[in-house]
Scaffold this motif. Sequence first.
Motif, PDB file in Angstrom:
ATOM      1  N   LYS A 137      -0.383  12.222  -7.975  1.00 27.02           N
ATOM      2  CA  LYS A 137      -1.070  12.766  -9.143  1.00 27.02           C
ATOM      3  C   LYS A 137      -2.561  11.917  -9.541  1.00 27.02           C
ATOM      4  O   LYS A 137      -3.237  12.003 -10.608  1.00 27.02           O
ATOM      5  CB  LYS A 137      -0.229  12.711 -10.571  1.00 27.02           C
ATOM      6  CG  LYS A 137       1.054  13.665 -10.207  1.00 27.02           C
ATOM      7  CD  LYS A 137       1.801  13.544 -11.476  1.00 27.02           C
ATOM      8  CE  LYS A 137       3.008  14.331 -11.169  1.00 27.02           C
ATOM      9  NZ  LYS A 137       4.135  14.200 -12.201  1.00 27.02           N
ATOM     10  N   GLU A 138      -2.577  11.094  -8.604  1.00 24.66           N
ATOM     11  CA  GLU A 138      -3.925  10.024  -8.752  1.00 24.66           C
ATOM     12  C   GLU A 138      -5.260  10.761  -8.977  1.00 24.66           C
ATOM     13  O   GLU A 138      -6.129  10.483  -9.905  1.00 24.66           O
ATOM     14  CB  GLU A 138      -3.958   9.263  -7.503  1.00 24.66           C
ATOM     15  CG  GLU A 138      -5.409   8.229  -7.683  1.00 24.66           C
ATOM     16  CD  GLU A 138      -5.088   7.149  -8.675  1.00 24.66           C
ATOM     17  OE1 GLU A 138      -6.030   6.352  -8.818  1.00 24.66           O
ATOM     18  OE2 GLU A 138      -4.002   6.992  -8.960  1.00 24.66           O
TER      19      GLU A 138
ATOM     20  N   LYS B 188       0.663  -1.107   0.038  1.00 23.75           N
ATOM     21  CA  LYS B 188       0.101   0.118  -0.105  1.00 23.75           C
ATOM     22  C   LYS B 188       0.607   1.473   0.025  1.00 23.75           C
ATOM     23  O   LYS B 188       2.110   1.089   0.621  1.00 23.75           O
ATOM     24  CB  LYS B 188      -0.949  -0.024   1.252  1.00 23.75           C
ATOM     25  CG  LYS B 188      -1.918  -1.259   1.097  1.00 23.75           C
ATOM     26  CD  LYS B 188      -2.728  -1.109   2.348  1.00 23.75           C
ATOM     27  CE  LYS B 188      -3.878  -2.207   2.293  1.00 23.75           C
ATOM     28  NZ  LYS B 188      -4.901  -2.422   3.279  1.00 23.75           N
ATOM     29  N   VAL B 189       0.308   2.340  -0.406  1.00 28.41           N
ATOM     30  CA  VAL B 189       1.031   3.626  -0.490  1.00 28.41           C
ATOM     31  C   VAL B 189       1.669   4.295   0.870  1.00 28.41           C
ATOM     32  O   VAL B 189       2.798   4.365   0.753  1.00 28.41           O
ATOM     33  CB  VAL B 189       0.369   4.668  -1.205  1.00 28.41           C
ATOM     34  CG1 VAL B 189       0.841   6.071  -0.972  1.00 28.41           C
ATOM     35  CG2 VAL B 189       0.027   4.472  -2.593  1.00 28.41           C
TER      36      VAL B 189
ATOM     37  N   PHE C  28      -4.194   2.907  -7.322  1.00 29.17           N
ATOM     38  CA  PHE C  28      -3.509   3.268  -8.530  1.00 29.17           C
ATOM     39  C   PHE C  28      -4.475   3.213  -9.636  1.00 29.17           C
ATOM     40  O   PHE C  28      -4.397   3.349 -10.855  1.00 29.17           O
ATOM     41  CB  PHE C  28      -2.320   2.682  -8.927  1.00 29.17           C
ATOM     42  CG  PHE C  28      -1.338   2.894  -8.053  1.00 29.17           C
ATOM     43  CD1 PHE C  28      -0.430   4.078  -8.010  1.00 29.17           C
ATOM     44  CD2 PHE C  28      -1.014   1.946  -6.846  1.00 29.17           C
ATOM     45  CE1 PHE C  28       0.677   4.093  -7.029  1.00 29.17           C
ATOM     46  CE2 PHE C  28      -0.129   2.069  -6.015  1.00 29.17           C
ATOM     47  CZ  PHE C  28       0.868   3.473  -6.202  1.00 29.17           C
ATOM     48  N   LYS C  29      -5.847   3.289  -9.259  1.00 29.37           N
ATOM     49  CA  LYS C  29      -7.055   2.831 -10.074  1.00 29.37           C
ATOM     50  C   LYS C  29      -7.273   3.985 -11.493  1.00 29.37           C
ATOM     51  O   LYS C  29      -7.452   3.585 -12.320  1.00 29.37           O
ATOM     52  CB  LYS C  29      -8.045   2.516  -9.631  1.00 29.37           C
ATOM     53  CG  LYS C  29      -8.843   3.641  -8.677  1.00 29.37           C
ATOM     54  CD  LYS C  29     -10.192   3.291  -8.014  1.00 29.37           C
ATOM     55  CE  LYS C  29     -10.799   4.458  -7.184  1.00 29.37           C
ATOM     56  NZ  LYS C  29     -11.634   4.282  -6.169  1.00 29.37           N
ATOM     57  N   ASN C  30      -7.111   5.324 -10.832  1.00 26.03           N
ATOM     58  CA  ASN C  30      -7.148   6.201 -11.783  1.00 26.03           C
ATOM     59  C   ASN C  30      -5.895   6.285 -12.883  1.00 26.03           C
ATOM     60  O   ASN C  30      -6.086   6.519 -14.146  1.00 26.03           O
ATOM     61  CB  ASN C  30      -7.352   7.647 -11.366  1.00 26.03           C
ATOM     62  CG  ASN C  30      -8.869   7.550 -10.633  1.00 26.03           C
ATOM     63  OD1 ASN C  30      -9.648   7.249 -11.151  1.00 26.03           O
ATOM     64  ND2 ASN C  30      -8.767   8.120  -9.100  1.00 26.03           N
ATOM     65  N   ILE C  31      -4.951   6.036 -12.416  1.00 22.44           N
ATOM     66  CA  ILE C  31      -3.437   5.760 -13.440  1.00 22.44           C
ATOM     67  C   ILE C  31      -3.775   4.892 -14.324  1.00 22.44           C
ATOM     68  O   ILE C  31      -3.642   4.860 -15.376  1.00 22.44           O
ATOM     69  CB  ILE C  31      -2.293   5.862 -12.574  1.00 22.44           C
ATOM     70  CG1 ILE C  31      -2.121   7.091 -11.476  1.00 22.44           C
ATOM     71  CG2 ILE C  31      -1.269   5.454 -13.336  1.00 22.44           C
ATOM     72  CD1 ILE C  31      -1.156   6.849 -10.345  1.00 22.44           C
ATOM     73  N   ILE C  32      -4.272   3.644 -13.807  1.00 15.64           N
ATOM     74  CA  ILE C  32      -4.505   2.539 -14.549  1.00 15.64           C
ATOM     75  C   ILE C  32      -5.404   2.678 -15.504  1.00 15.64           C
ATOM     76  O   ILE C  32      -5.188   2.422 -16.856  1.00 15.64           O
ATOM     77  CB  ILE C  32      -4.808   1.076 -13.663  1.00 15.64           C
ATOM     78  CG1 ILE C  32      -3.314   0.948 -12.692  1.00 15.64           C
ATOM     79  CG2 ILE C  32      -5.129  -0.024 -14.582  1.00 15.64           C
ATOM     80  CD1 ILE C  32      -3.766  -0.120 -11.495  1.00 15.64           C
ATOM     81  N   GLU C  33      -6.383   3.295 -15.221  1.00 15.04           N
ATOM     82  CA  GLU C  33      -7.638   3.462 -16.071  1.00 15.04           C
ATOM     83  C   GLU C  33      -7.376   4.493 -17.291  1.00 15.04           C
ATOM     84  O   GLU C  33      -7.639   4.271 -18.418  1.00 15.04           O
ATOM     85  CB  GLU C  33      -8.755   3.953 -15.369  1.00 15.04           C
ATOM     86  CG  GLU C  33     -10.175   4.104 -16.313  1.00 15.04           C
ATOM     87  CD  GLU C  33     -11.586   4.596 -15.463  1.00 15.04           C
ATOM     88  OE1 GLU C  33     -12.421   4.346 -16.265  1.00 15.04           O
ATOM     89  OE2 GLU C  33     -11.500   4.497 -14.322  1.00 15.04           O
TER      90      GLU C  33
END
Length: 165
Positions: free
Chosen positions: A83-84, A15-16, A145-150
């Motif tokens: 930057k998420e 985790k972060v 990191f879901k937004n970066i991945i998306e």
Amino acid sequence: MISKIYELQKNQPLKVKQIKTWLVENENYVNFLISESNCRKWVEWLQEKSTHIYPCICSNREQNCILIETYYKLDRVIQLHQKEEYFNILVQEYKQIASDNVATSEWFKTHKKLASEIAFDTEISIMLELEPYKTSKIILNENEFKNIIEFQNIFNELEYNQIIK
């Protein structure tokens, strides 16, 4: 030194918060190792954090260099994670224009440079030996990191569709 990397691996996916704690706990030690390292690229990175570091090609990896590289890669992960929310905004922007080919094309062109710079993966590989090739893996928690991945997935799909057209 490698024991510090094993600390990370026993808590995977990371985790972060765990990464940030590990970075803080090891910052002084890594800075010391950089000052002692034969590999001058780390001194450049320490002086200018935005410097891109190329992968090591040493046939015999020093333990200190492996730890420094791990620190470097995790530091970059944290910088990207900061930057998420920005990536969330970009994803929402795209979703609003997804049915408009012209707007989608403009969105793609606008963010092409950013997409080419992030190259994010939730699995970090650290080379331990060049020959025989051996790596150590650190797995990140995808949910953080879901937004970066998306964003990457959207961008890759758009790029793929442009090639096919």
